[in-house]
Design a protein around this motif. Structure first.
Motif, short mmCIF file in Angstrom:
data_model
loop_
_atom_site.label_atom_id
_atom_site.label_comp_id
_atom_site.label_asym_id
_atom_site.label_seq_id
_atom_site.Cartn_x
_atom_site.Cartn_y
_atom_site.Cartn_z
N THR A 351 0.85 -1.19 0.00
CA THR A 351 0.00 0.00 0.00
C THR A 351 0.89 1.24 0.00
O THR A 351 2.08 1.17 0.32
N TYR A 352 0.29 2.39 -0.34
CA TYR A 352 1.06 3.63 -0.46
C TYR A 352 0.30 4.77 0.22
O TYR A 352 -0.87 5.00 -0.08
N THR A 353 0.99 5.43 1.13
CA THR A 353 0.42 6.61 1.77
C THR A 353 0.85 7.83 0.96
O THR A 353 2.04 8.12 0.85
N SER A 383 -9.02 8.79 -3.83
CA SER A 383 -9.26 8.92 -2.39
C SER A 383 -10.64 9.50 -2.14
O SER A 383 -11.32 9.95 -3.08
N THR A 396 -3.90 13.64 2.96
CA THR A 396 -3.14 12.39 2.96
C THR A 396 -4.09 11.21 3.02
O THR A 396 -5.17 11.29 3.64
N TRP A 397 -3.70 10.12 2.36
CA TRP A 397 -4.58 8.95 2.24
C TRP A 397 -3.74 7.74 1.86
O TRP A 397 -2.74 7.86 1.17
N THR A 398 -4.16 6.54 2.33
CA THR A 398 -3.45 5.30 2.03
C THR A 398 -4.25 4.46 1.04
O THR A 398 -5.45 4.22 1.24
N THR A 399 -3.58 4.02 -0.02
CA THR A 399 -4.23 3.25 -1.07
C THR A 399 -4.54 1.82 -0.60
O THR A 399 -3.97 1.36 0.39
N ARG A 429 4.79 7.45 0.83
CA ARG A 429 5.47 6.45 1.66
C ARG A 429 4.97 5.07 1.27
O ARG A 429 3.76 4.84 1.17
N GLU A 430 5.90 4.15 1.02
CA GLU A 430 5.54 2.77 0.70
C GLU A 430 5.36 1.97 1.98
O GLU A 430 6.18 2.06 2.90
N ASN A 431 4.28 1.19 2.01
CA ASN A 431 3.99 0.34 3.17
C ASN A 431 4.07 -1.12 2.72
O ASN A 431 3.13 -1.65 2.13
#
Length: 453
Positions: A351-353, A383, A396-399, A429-431
């Motif tokens: 996922t990506y923030t 988003s 800001t949002w996480t995919t 940011r990569e998660n």
């Protein structure tokens, strides 16, 4: 005539008459054998817009074939040819050529990126069952290194624009390209045909070539529709021109595809260089001019206007979007679609923030695209909406997890209403997937044991 020795002149006349009789006997009944071609016209059609199905039908109506240069990344997207359209055009005998995956200006990207775009596009078209041997430089823009990349990727020719004399430009240019061209990686074409071109001006290009002794005239077309874009030709004008052109075979003027003129056959595929590993965003604070690494994007019926502004969140510069007219769609600043020079690397299942600082007079949302293994960019997700903000606010949002074939990511903050939006300081940011699963691996590390997650 007995006893009279034939002269050399009378012998030649007799032989000529006999030869003419043989030609007439071999010709089909009721048809005069046309003169050998001296002037060749080629309809080269760039970009792969859906309106080109109309152009293909017009050419087929007069038993003519064109060369359609297609960017494989646009196939099946709104406004462009579908796979069914493309296959129908090819089945009708028209040539399909390459035009890069994502239509970059090859004079402004690195040579490795140019090779990726050119070689991967040819591989994509070949994988669709097509036979791409001819190439056209996007925007007609090239460098010597780009020319070499086209050759190295296996193409037999590459066409440029604005290099043949017309009523609309290049008054000092030659009236035609030579056959064969002096440099097949620099095939001269006309400037881009626009709605202002008349039937008589199209005819004049051909007549000038004929009057100069013949040669090759690659016409550069884009959309085939009535004022549907800045590079459109009216279908009625195209039909009338094709009809006029069809009667000129007896004068030694014919229509051929680029492949028919250049020849050379289909060369082996050449693998594209792999994408560069790109962690994070280029020019995230928009300080570099351009802004480098970013592009403006819009779809639908609206009128966006972009300006560089000193009303920045940090640093000196930000980007402002004013939507002066709006019916539907949106506009946004996106990290550039490419094959590895700028776009950040993305990986399946992660996922990506994402986020950006913004001010706006209307709601905005993050729009996200992803790149697949073929180098093609596809819409991915959006988003929730963020409220209008008079002061700097962080959206800001996480995919969700990235789909299986994801290799790259692009996003931007979109405005879909009349009003203004100012953005700055984009962030990503990569998660990794193991953050969600908690799965780790126990690996020997010398005399110790380390855990890798």
């Amino acid at each position: 005539m007995d006893g009279v020795r034939p002269t050399r002149a009378s012998t030649l006349l007799a032989l000529a008459a006999a030869g003419l009789l043989a030609v007439l006997l071999m010709a089909p009944a009721g048809h005069a054998r046309p003169a050998a071609p001296r002037t060749v016209v080629t309809f080269t059609v760039d970009d792969g817009s859906v309106s080109q199905t109309v152009g293909a039908r017009i050419l087929s109506k007069y038993r003519m074939r064109g060369t359609f240069y297609v960017s494989s990344g646009a196939i099946g997207t709104p406004g462009y040819l579908s796979m069914d359209d493309l296959r129908a055009i090819a089945a009708a005998g028209h040539e399909i050529g390459g035009h890069t995956v994502n239509h970059p200006d090859l004079a402004t990207v690195s040579i490795q990126e140019a090779r990726r775009e050119i070689c991967q596009d040819r591989a994509n078209l070949t994988a669709l069952g097509l036979r791409p041997t001819s190439f056209a430089y996007p925007f007609g823009s090239f460098t010597p290194a780009a020319q070499q990349a086209v050759r190295d990727c296996g193409y037999n020719s590459a066409r440029v624009t604005g290099s043949i004399r017309t009523a609309h430009g290049c008054a000092n240019c030659a009236p035609a390209e030579s056959i064969p061209p002096a440099d097949p990686m620099l095939v001269r074409g006309t400037d881009m045909v626009t709605p202002s071109w008349t039937l008589e001006e199209l005819q004049r290009v051909v007549l000038d070539a004929e009057a100069s002794g013949g040669g090759w005239v690659p016409l550069v077309l884009h959309q085939i529709c009535d004022f549907c874009g800045p590079l459109a030709v009216n279908p009625v004008v195209l039909d009338e021109f094709a009809f006029w052109l069809s009667a000129r075979a007896s004068r030694g003027t014919v229509v051929r595809t680029v492949d028919e003129v250049v020849g050379g056959g289909a060369r082996p595929l050449v693998a594209a260089p792999p994408p560069e590993a790109r962690e994070g965003l280029v020019n995230a604070s928009l300080e570099e001019p351009g802004p480098r690494g970013w592009v403006t994007s819009s779809w639908g019926r609206n009128t966006p206007r972009w300006t560089r502004t000193e009303d920045a969140h940090t640093g000196r510069w930000a980007q402002r979007l004013d939507m002066t007219a709006y019916t539907d769609g949106d506009a946004k600043l996106m990290s550039r679609f490419d094959l590895g020079e700028v776009a950040p690397t993305a990986r399946p299942d992660n996922t990506y923030t994402l986020g950006a600082w913004y001010k706006s007079t209307a709601p905005v949302q993050l729009a996200v695209h992803r790149r697949d293994r073929a180098g093609i960019w596809r819409y991915w997700t959006t988003s929730p909406w963020f409220a209008p903000a008079g002061e700097w606010t962080n959206a800001t949002w996480t995919t969700p997890p990235a789909p299986p074939d994801t290799t790259g990511l692009s996003f931007g903050l979109a405005l879909a209403a009349p009003g203004s939006l100012t953005t700055d300081d984009y962030h990503l940011r990569e998660n990794p997937a193991w953050h969600r699963t908690g799965i780790c691996e126990r690996v020997p590390w010398g005399l110790l044991i380390r855990w890798f997650c």
